[in-house]
Write a protein that holds these residues in place. Structure first.
Motif, PDB file in Angstrom:
ATOM      1  N   ILE A  15       0.753  -1.165  -0.122  1.00  0.00           N
ATOM      2  CA  ILE A  15       0.021  -0.090   0.013  1.00  0.00           C
ATOM      3  C   ILE A  15       0.902   1.286  -0.025  1.00  0.00           C
ATOM      4  CG2 ILE A  15      -0.301  -0.095   2.395  1.00  0.00           C
ATOM      5  CD1 ILE A  15      -3.262   1.003   1.828  1.00  0.00           C
ATOM      6  N   HIS A  16       0.362   2.234  -0.811  1.00  0.00           N
ATOM      7  CA  HIS A  16       1.246   3.515  -0.958  1.00  0.00           C
ATOM      8  C   HIS A  16       0.215   4.675  -0.675  1.00  0.00           C
ATOM      9  CE1 HIS A  16       4.170   6.103  -3.429  1.00  0.00           C
ATOM     10  NE2 HIS A  16       3.976   6.748  -2.152  1.00  0.00           N
ATOM     11  N   CYS A  17       0.242   5.295   0.335  1.00  0.00           N
ATOM     12  CA  CYS A  17      -1.029   6.576   0.395  1.00  0.00           C
ATOM     13  C   CYS A  17      -0.167   7.880   0.401  1.00  0.00           C
ATOM     14  CB  CYS A  17      -1.309   6.326   1.811  1.00  0.00           C
ATOM     15  SG  CYS A  17      -2.397   4.628   2.138  1.00  0.00           S
ATOM     16  N   LYS A  18      -0.961   8.814  -0.157  1.00  0.00           N
ATOM     17  CA  LYS A  18      -0.206  10.110  -0.222  1.00  0.00           C
ATOM     18  C   LYS A  18      -1.402  11.017  -0.628  1.00  0.00           C
ATOM     19  CE  LYS A  18       1.300   9.222  -4.897  1.00  0.00           C
ATOM     20  NZ  LYS A  18       2.536   9.635  -5.694  1.00  0.00           N
ATOM     21  N   SER A  19      -1.081  12.314  -0.493  1.00  0.00           N
ATOM     22  CA  SER A  19      -1.757  13.434  -0.580  1.00  0.00           C
ATOM     23  C   SER A  19      -1.092  14.415  -1.755  1.00  0.00           C
ATOM     24  CB  SER A  19      -2.158  14.312   0.459  1.00  0.00           C
ATOM     25  OG  SER A  19      -1.378  14.968   1.039  1.00  0.00           O
ATOM     26  N   PHE A  35      -1.411  -0.772   8.745  1.00  0.00           N
ATOM     27  CA  PHE A  35      -0.473   0.794   8.534  1.00  0.00           C
ATOM     28  C   PHE A  35      -1.528   1.864   9.275  1.00  0.00           C
ATOM     29  CE2 PHE A  35       0.027   4.390   5.650  1.00  0.00           C
ATOM     30  CZ  PHE A  35       1.138   4.722   5.868  1.00  0.00           C
ATOM     31  N   GLU A  36      -1.153   2.522  10.048  1.00  0.00           N
ATOM     32  CA  GLU A  36      -1.488   3.626  10.555  1.00  0.00           C
ATOM     33  C   GLU A  36      -1.034   5.109  10.309  1.00  0.00           C
ATOM     34  OE1 GLU A  36      -3.023   3.213  14.517  1.00  0.00           O
ATOM     35  OE2 GLU A  36      -2.411   0.948  14.629  1.00  0.00           O
ATOM     36  N   PHE A  37      -1.578   5.974  10.207  1.00  0.00           N
ATOM     37  CA  PHE A  37      -1.001   7.343  10.271  1.00  0.00           C
ATOM     38  C   PHE A  37      -1.767   8.229  10.975  1.00  0.00           C
ATOM     39  CE2 PHE A  37      -3.162   6.958   6.234  1.00  0.00           C
ATOM     40  CZ  PHE A  37      -3.628   8.403   5.864  1.00  0.00           C
ATOM     41  N   PHE A  38      -1.065   9.345  11.468  1.00  0.00           N
ATOM     42  CA  PHE A  38      -1.882  10.140  12.661  1.00  0.00           C
ATOM     43  C   PHE A  38      -1.249  11.744  11.949  1.00  0.00           C
ATOM     44  CE2 PHE A  38      -0.841   6.388  14.846  1.00  0.00           C
ATOM     45  CZ  PHE A  38      -1.907   5.791  15.200  1.00  0.00           C
ATOM     46  N   ASN A  39      -1.705  12.509  12.801  1.00  0.00           N
ATOM     47  CA  ASN A  39      -1.103  13.863  12.603  1.00  0.00           C
ATOM     48  C   ASN A  39      -1.367  14.842  11.334  1.00  0.00           C
ATOM     49  OD1 ASN A  39      -0.163  13.745  15.206  1.00  0.00           O
ATOM     50  ND2 ASN A  39       1.875  12.830  14.502  1.00  0.00           N
ATOM     51  N   PHE A  40      -2.205  14.338  10.714  1.00  0.00           N
ATOM     52  CA  PHE A  40      -2.574  15.057   9.450  1.00  0.00           C
ATOM     53  C   PHE A  40      -3.808  15.977   9.785  1.00  0.00           C
ATOM     54  CE2 PHE A  40      -5.926  11.912   8.110  1.00  0.00           C
ATOM     55  CZ  PHE A  40      -6.766  12.708   7.719  1.00  0.00           C
ATOM     56  N   LYS A  41      -3.814  17.278   9.276  1.00  0.00           N
ATOM     57  CA  LYS A  41      -4.987  18.162   9.735  1.00  0.00           C
ATOM     58  C   LYS A  41      -5.575  18.599   8.203  1.00  0.00           C
ATOM     59  CE  LYS A  41      -3.491  19.580  13.940  1.00  0.00           C
ATOM     60  NZ  LYS A  41      -3.067  20.505  15.063  1.00  0.00           N
ATOM     61  N   PRO A  42      -6.758  18.984   7.938  1.00  0.00           N
ATOM     62  CA  PRO A  42      -7.287  19.262   6.989  1.00  0.00           C
ATOM     63  C   PRO A  42      -7.076  20.862   6.877  1.00  0.00           C
ATOM     64  CG  PRO A  42      -9.188  18.276   8.034  1.00  0.00           C
ATOM     65  CD  PRO A  42      -7.670  18.259   8.732  1.00  0.00           C
ATOM     66  N   ASN A  43      -6.536  20.982   5.444  1.00  0.00           N
ATOM     67  CA  ASN A  43      -5.841  22.267   4.980  1.00  0.00           C
ATOM     68  C   ASN A  43      -6.894  23.484   5.205  1.00  0.00           C
ATOM     69  OD1 ASN A  43      -7.396  22.377   2.433  1.00  0.00           O
ATOM     70  ND2 ASN A  43      -5.896  21.447   1.366  1.00  0.00           N
ATOM     71  N   PHE A  44      -6.447  24.699   5.023  1.00  0.00           N
ATOM     72  CA  PHE A  44      -7.012  25.861   5.331  1.00  0.00           C
ATOM     73  C   PHE A  44      -8.363  25.894   4.460  1.00  0.00           C
ATOM     74  CE2 PHE A  44      -8.155  30.314   4.058  1.00  0.00           C
ATOM     75  CZ  PHE A  44      -8.396  30.864   5.409  1.00  0.00           C
ATOM     76  N   TYR A  45      -8.152  25.383   3.095  1.00  0.00           N
ATOM     77  CA  TYR A  45      -9.344  25.469   2.093  1.00  0.00           C
ATOM     78  C   TYR A  45     -10.370  24.362   2.413  1.00  0.00           C
ATOM     79  CZ  TYR A  45      -5.945  28.687   0.308  1.00  0.00           C
ATOM     80  OH  TYR A  45      -4.778  29.989   0.285  1.00  0.00           O
ATOM     81  N   ALA A  46     -10.118  23.481   3.039  1.00  0.00           N
ATOM     82  CA  ALA A  46     -11.103  22.357   3.284  1.00  0.00           C
ATOM     83  C   ALA A  46     -10.915  21.404   2.122  1.00  0.00           C
ATOM     84  CB  ALA A  46     -12.506  22.540   3.534  1.00  0.00           C
ATOM     85  N   THR A  47      -9.743  21.039   1.429  1.00  0.00           N
ATOM     86  CA  THR A  47      -9.817  20.385  -0.146  1.00  0.00           C
ATOM     87  C   THR A  47      -8.932  19.158   0.378  1.00  0.00           C
ATOM     88  OG1 THR A  47      -8.007  21.742  -0.638  1.00  0.00           O
ATOM     89  CG2 THR A  47     -10.211  22.481  -1.504  1.00  0.00           C
ATOM     90  N   THR A  48      -8.694  18.626   1.848  1.00  0.00           N
ATOM     91  CA  THR A  48      -7.605  17.707   1.867  1.00  0.00           C
ATOM     92  C   THR A  48      -8.049  16.494   1.319  1.00  0.00           C
ATOM     93  OG1 THR A  48      -6.806  18.830   3.969  1.00  0.00           O
ATOM     94  CG2 THR A  48      -6.453  16.506   3.809  1.00  0.00           C
ATOM     95  N   GLN A  49      -7.345  15.730   0.645  1.00  0.00           N
ATOM     96  CA  GLN A  49      -7.717  14.322   0.108  1.00  0.00           C
ATOM     97  C   GLN A  49      -6.435  13.559   0.185  1.00  0.00           C
ATOM     98  OE1 GLN A  49      -9.346  14.537  -3.679  1.00  0.00           O
ATOM     99  NE2 GLN A  49      -9.309  12.285  -4.093  1.00  0.00           N
ATOM    100  N   PHE A  50      -6.456  12.379   0.628  1.00  0.00           N
ATOM    101  CA  PHE A  50      -5.571  11.223   0.656  1.00  0.00           C
ATOM    102  C   PHE A  50      -6.009  10.195  -0.020  1.00  0.00           C
ATOM    103  CE2 PHE A  50      -3.858  13.603   4.118  1.00  0.00           C
ATOM    104  CZ  PHE A  50      -2.446  13.233   4.426  1.00  0.00           C
ATOM    105  N   TYR A  51      -5.164   9.622  -0.908  1.00  0.00           N
ATOM    106  CA  TYR A  51      -5.494   8.155  -1.451  1.00  0.00           C
ATOM    107  C   TYR A  51      -4.610   7.058  -1.494  1.00  0.00           C
ATOM    108  CZ  TYR A  51      -2.554   9.860  -5.394  1.00  0.00           C
ATOM    109  OH  TYR A  51      -1.290  10.123  -6.049  1.00  0.00           O
ATOM    110  N   CYS A  52      -4.817   6.062  -1.747  1.00  0.00           N
ATOM    111  CA  CYS A  52      -3.980   4.793  -1.849  1.00  0.00           C
ATOM    112  C   CYS A  52      -4.018   4.135  -2.815  1.00  0.00           C
ATOM    113  CB  CYS A  52      -4.356   4.004  -0.389  1.00  0.00           C
ATOM    114  SG  CYS A  52      -4.092   4.913   1.035  1.00  0.00           S
ATOM    115  N   SER A  53      -2.778   3.541  -3.340  1.00  0.00           N
ATOM    116  CA  SER A  53      -2.622   2.700  -4.450  1.00  0.00           C
ATOM    117  C   SER A  53      -2.518   1.326  -3.403  1.00  0.00           C
ATOM    118  CB  SER A  53      -1.564   2.866  -5.219  1.00  0.00           C
ATOM    119  OG  SER A  53      -0.339   2.972  -4.885  1.00  0.00           O
TER     120      SER A  53
END
Length: 105
Positions: A15-19, A35-53
């Motif tokens: 698995i490979h996740c990124k924004s 696989f766990e990831f923490f510590n991300f916050k939505p951006n100021f523009y409310a357009t945060t998106q993560f996807y995984c292959s």
């Protein structure tokens, strides 16, 4: 955010996740591994998106693990995904099951 390998027959899930701004790297998950990831916050523009292959035995698929406008409310407390051959399923706090399933992108 947590992703679990729930593929059948003991298959290893790569698995490979990124924004747009963050690359979380490639991870090989044994069957039942997470696989766990923490510590991300939505951006100021409310357009945060993560996807995984995802890849197993040469089968390459993609899914959106977090889209701000969809997941802000449903991922407030936990955001756990189970990857199965048919697609990813999100854990449902109301039912206590991974029953919010999506097709692959």
């Amino acid at each position: 955010m947590k992703v679990s390998n729930d593929l059948e027959n003991g298959l290893v899930l790569t698995i490979h996740c990124k924004s747009k701004n963050d690359d979380l790297g490639v991870h090989a998950l044994p069957n039942g591994g997470t696989f766990e990831f923490f510590n991300f916050k939505p951006n100021f523009y409310a357009t945060t998106q993560f996807y995984c292959s995802t890849d197993w035995n040469g089968a390459l698929h993609y899914f959106d693990i977090y889209i701000y406008r969809i997941d802000l409310d449903r991922c407030k407390t936990i955001c756990w995904w189970s990857v199965k051959e048919g697609g990813p399923c999100l854990y449902n706090l109301d039912s206590g099951k991974y029953d919010i399933c999506s097709p692959w992108n």
